[in-house]
Scaffold this active site. Structure first.
Site, PDB file in Angstrom:
ATOM      1  N   ARG A  84       0.918  -1.173   0.073  1.00 25.00           N
ATOM      2  CA  ARG A  84       0.039  -0.052  -0.155  1.00 25.00           C
ATOM      3  C   ARG A  84       0.835   1.238   0.065  1.00 25.00           C
ATOM      4  NH1 ARG A  84      -5.191  -0.482  -0.231  1.00 25.00           N
ATOM      5  NH2 ARG A  84      -6.011  -2.597   0.047  1.00 25.00           N
ATOM      6  N   ASP A  85       0.505   2.168  -0.840  1.00 26.65           N
ATOM      7  CA  ASP A  85       1.130   3.430  -1.148  1.00 26.65           C
ATOM      8  C   ASP A  85       0.936   4.359   0.566  1.00 26.65           C
ATOM      9  OD1 ASP A  85       1.829   5.574  -3.312  1.00 26.65           O
ATOM     10  OD2 ASP A  85       1.729   6.394  -1.315  1.00 26.65           O
ATOM     11  N   ILE A  86       2.020   4.720   0.845  1.00 31.89           N
ATOM     12  CA  ILE A  86       1.821   5.334   2.381  1.00 31.89           C
ATOM     13  C   ILE A  86       1.170   6.813   2.388  1.00 31.89           C
ATOM     14  CG2 ILE A  86       3.869   7.033   2.149  1.00 31.89           C
ATOM     15  CD1 ILE A  86       4.905   5.728   4.822  1.00 31.89           C
ATOM     16  N   ASN A 105       5.065   6.416 -13.401  1.00 30.26           N
ATOM     17  CA  ASN A 105       5.830   7.813 -13.576  1.00 30.26           C
ATOM     18  C   ASN A 105       7.088   7.624 -13.767  1.00 30.26           C
ATOM     19  OD1 ASN A 105       3.436   9.626 -12.900  1.00 30.26           O
ATOM     20  ND2 ASN A 105       3.869   9.086 -10.591  1.00 30.26           N
ATOM     21  N   GLU A 126       9.251  10.109  -8.060  1.00 25.03           N
ATOM     22  CA  GLU A 126      10.016  10.510  -7.002  1.00 25.03           C
ATOM     23  C   GLU A 126      10.906   9.504  -6.340  1.00 25.03           C
ATOM     24  OE1 GLU A 126       7.169  11.280  -3.815  1.00 25.03           O
ATOM     25  OE2 GLU A 126       6.124  12.754  -5.083  1.00 25.03           O
ATOM     26  N   VAL A 127      10.630   8.173  -6.671  1.00 17.58           N
ATOM     27  CA  VAL A 127      11.222   6.816  -6.143  1.00 17.58           C
ATOM     28  C   VAL A 127      12.003   6.263  -7.283  1.00 17.58           C
ATOM     29  CG1 VAL A 127      11.403   4.894  -4.901  1.00 17.58           C
ATOM     30  CG2 VAL A 127       9.863   6.690  -4.124  1.00 17.58           C
ATOM     31  N   HIS A 151       7.966   1.440 -10.335  1.00 14.88           N
ATOM     32  CA  HIS A 151       6.766   0.997  -9.538  1.00 14.88           C
ATOM     33  C   HIS A 151       5.521   1.580 -10.511  1.00 14.88           C
ATOM     34  CE1 HIS A 151       8.107   4.977  -8.373  1.00 14.88           C
ATOM     35  NE2 HIS A 151       6.741   5.572  -8.166  1.00 14.88           N
TER      36      HIS A 151
HETATM   37  P1  AMP Z   1       6.307   8.378  -7.735  1.00  8.90           P
HETATM   38  O1  AMP Z   1       5.889   9.710  -7.579  1.00  8.90           O
HETATM   39  O2  AMP Z   1       5.606   7.878  -9.031  1.00  8.90           O
HETATM   40  O3  AMP Z   1       7.650   7.983  -7.548  1.00  8.90           O
HETATM   41  O4  AMP Z   1       5.559   7.821  -6.322  1.00  8.90           O
HETATM   42  C1  AMP Z   1       6.301   7.399  -5.256  1.00  8.90           C
HETATM   43  C2  AMP Z   1       5.248   6.723  -4.344  1.00  8.90           C
HETATM   44  O5  AMP Z   1       5.904   6.224  -3.298  1.00  8.90           O
HETATM   45  C3  AMP Z   1       4.421   8.137  -3.783  1.00  8.90           C
HETATM   46  O6  AMP Z   1       3.074   7.872  -3.903  1.00  8.90           O
HETATM   47  C4  AMP Z   1       4.646   7.864  -2.288  1.00  8.90           C
HETATM   48  O7  AMP Z   1       3.469   8.285  -1.286  1.00  8.90           O
HETATM   49  C5  AMP Z   1       5.236   6.381  -2.115  1.00  8.90           C
HETATM   50  N1  AMP Z   1       5.930   6.070  -1.027  1.00  8.90           N
HETATM   51  C6  AMP Z   1       6.886   6.665  -0.662  1.00  8.90           C
HETATM   52  N2  AMP Z   1       7.755   6.199   0.464  1.00  8.90           N
HETATM   53  C7  AMP Z   1       6.827   4.973   0.691  1.00  8.90           C
HETATM   54  C8  AMP Z   1       6.962   3.850   1.939  1.00  8.90           C
HETATM   55  N3  AMP Z   1       7.952   3.875   2.642  1.00  8.90           N
HETATM   56  N4  AMP Z   1       5.699   3.019   1.649  1.00  8.90           N
HETATM   57  C9  AMP Z   1       4.808   2.929   0.675  1.00  8.90           C
HETATM   58  N5  AMP Z   1       4.905   4.012  -0.111  1.00  8.90           N
HETATM   59  C10 AMP Z   1       5.724   5.132  -0.221  1.00  8.90           C
END
Ligand code: AMP
Length: 124
Positions: free
Chosen positions: A34-36, A97, A105-106, A110
């Protein structure tokens, strides 16, 4: 294209068990959790376990077994959520993304599986 994978990204830490996650399902090659910061009643992230930065990296380099498992893992999530479009079900959106303009962001591939409410137009 040379892809540089940062093994200190937060999803790499989740895969190594260094930080917790709310797992929805795990397969041989993937983890779904689940997304945080959920943007809808259902907001799941599906990631490959391998070190892939973004979708094109994965699609170009991953094995056929990983690609098949990733695709099927996403379908298993939509199945678990019971949101496949069809009689009585509401549908969902997949988002991957990628890079700067994609506002990723990450830097670990994903796919967001978002569902549970009308999601509006794709881009505003
Ligand atoms: P993106 O902008 O597509 O890279 O999305 C990164 C997603 O990772 C965002 O929706 C964040 O809320 C999610 N996220 C970041 N850290 C965590 C975490 N520790 N557990 C779950 N989701 C996360």
């Amino acid at each position: 294209m040379a892809y540089v994978y940062d093994d200190q990204n937060i999803f790499a830490k989740i895969l190594r068990g260094e930080i917790p996650n709310n797992t929805v399902l795990e397969t041989d090659h993937c983890l779904a959790f689940r997304d945080i910061n959920a943007q809808a009643p259902e907001h799941i992230l599906v990631i490959p376990k391998g070190p892939y930065v973004c979708f094109d990296h994965f699609a170009n380099v991953a094995s056929e077994a990983e690609i098949l498992d990733f695709t099927r893992a996403i379908a298993k999530v939509t199945d678990a959520l019971k949101v496949e479009p069809g009689e009585g079900a509401s549908g969902y959106r997949l988002i991957a993304n990628s890079g700067k303009d994609g506002m990723q962001e990450v830097p670990h591939l994903h796919v967001h599986v978002v569902a549970g409410r009308p999601l509006g137009r794709m881009l505003s």
